[in-house]
Design a protein around this motif. Structure first.
Motif, mmCIF file in Angstrom:
data_model
loop_
_atom_site.group_PDB
_atom_site.id
_atom_site.type_symbol
_atom_site.label_atom_id
_atom_site.label_comp_id
_atom_site.label_asym_id
_atom_site.label_seq_id
_atom_site.Cartn_x
_atom_site.Cartn_y
_atom_site.Cartn_z
ATOM 1 N N SER A 75 0.944 -1.248 -0.070
ATOM 2 C CA SER A 75 -0.030 0.046 -0.010
ATOM 3 C C SER A 75 0.962 1.311 0.066
ATOM 4 N N PHE B 223 -7.446 0.710 5.314
ATOM 5 C CA PHE B 223 -8.409 -0.091 4.426
ATOM 6 C C PHE B 223 -8.569 -1.150 4.992
ATOM 7 N N LYS C 181 -4.286 -1.043 -2.222
ATOM 8 C CA LYS C 181 -5.215 -1.265 -1.263
ATOM 9 C C LYS C 181 -6.251 -2.190 -0.908
#
Ligand SMILES: Nc1ncnc2c1ncn2[C@@H]1O[C@H](COP(=O)(O)OP(=O)(O)OP(=O)(O)O)[C@@H](O)[C@H]1O
Ligand SMILES: [Mg+2]
Length: 272
Positions: free
Chosen positions: A165, A203, A171
């Motif tokens: 990420s 996330f 993500k």
């Protein structure tokens, strides 16, 4: 074979030995038996072992594509007739393990015409966070992170998603919990990982499914026959089948998106 809307899926993990290769092989087998052409790509470039699981010794592999004019079709090794092919890696070739973006581009350029023959391209990646693993994982439409209930597997999976990420702005992840004792352990494993991602990375990875700890998995490995073929009624086989069905639904929902390009980004967009 006519061109398909190929769904590219990478199968990855932080810690090694959690079940990626077995999951890739058996998910592929389910999809093939469901009537969908599948390419299984051994992307564990350091220590390839799909060939061992299958009990095959292909003469050509990814290295042949880079060294010679071997057409990509000739490197695809049929595991089953009409629609289940295997793309062998070259084991122990350091140059491939730490592939730079030029070499990666060349490889995917050579492979590109081949990929559109398949509904699914499953990439079995090596464990960990090497630049090659990260680059391959960032390219695919779907990333499946395999975890086991062991704390080290959880922390390493978290680290893997964190690096993807932050370094690649990726993500979206699906989680498979492998080798849990029961459904409660599956759920608690997923929840611990999802909570950490939510809190610290912003996330939430999606739960794709759990696969039971099942002695038929190592037994099939010893026989060098895919679990789905050797023990289709085992608990683990039923769990893998359920995940394959779920992926088919996900593919349908993504159809418009994947018809544009089979990868999310071209390899040239990916830095090392
Ligand atoms: N659901 C399961 N139940 C029991 N044993 C399992 C299960 N899944 C995997 N295993 C066993 O775990 C071992 C590792 O599996 P596998 O080689 O698929 O892992 P891997 O993540 O690909 O490893 P590596 O990181 O080394 O590539 C194998 O011996 C396999 O039999
Ligand atoms: Mg493996």
């Amino acid at each position: 074979m006519k061109a398909k809307n190929t769904l590219t899926i990478s199968i990855l993990s932080g810690k090694g030995g959690v079940g990626k290769t077995n999951i890739a092989l058996n998910l592929g087998y389910c999809m093939y038996r469901g009537g969908f052409p599948v390419m299984l790509m051994d992307c564990d470039l350091g220590l390839a072992n799909l060939d061992v699981l299958l009990g095959v010794t292909p003469d050509v592999n990814m290295q042949s594509l880079l060294d010679t004019d071997t057409p990509a079709e000739e490197v695809a090794y049929p595991i089953e007739p009409d629609g289940f092919d295997f793309l062998p890696a070259a084991s122990g070739v350091p140059e491939l393990v730490e592939m730079d973006s030029d070499l990666r581009n060349l490889l995917f350029q050579r492979l590109d015409p081949l990929f559109s023959n398949y509904e699914y391209l499953l990439m079995d990646l090596g464990a960990g966070i090497t630049p090659t693993v990260l680059a391959f994982a960032a390219m695919t439409r779907i990333r499946i992170v395999v975890v086991t209930p062991e704390p080290t597997s959880l922390t390493d999976s978290y680290a893997l998603m964190k690096v993807l990420s932050t370094q690649h702005n990726v993500k979206d992840f699906y989680i498979i919990v492998n080798q849990a004792e029961d459904k409660a352990e599956e759920t608690s494993t997923y929840n611990r990982l999802a909570t950490a991602c939510e809190r610290f990375l912003g996330f939430t990875p999606e739960f794709l499914g759990g696969i039971a700890q099942d002695k038929m998995v190592p037994e099939s490995v010893r026989k060098q026959v895919p679990l789905m073929k050797n023990a289709p009624n085992s608990r683990a086989a039923k769990d893998i089948f359920a995940i394959a069905v779920k992926l088919q639904k996900i593919k349908k929902s993504m159809l418009e998106d994947i018809s544009k390009s089979i990868f999310t980004k071209s390899t040239s967009d990916l830095s090392n």
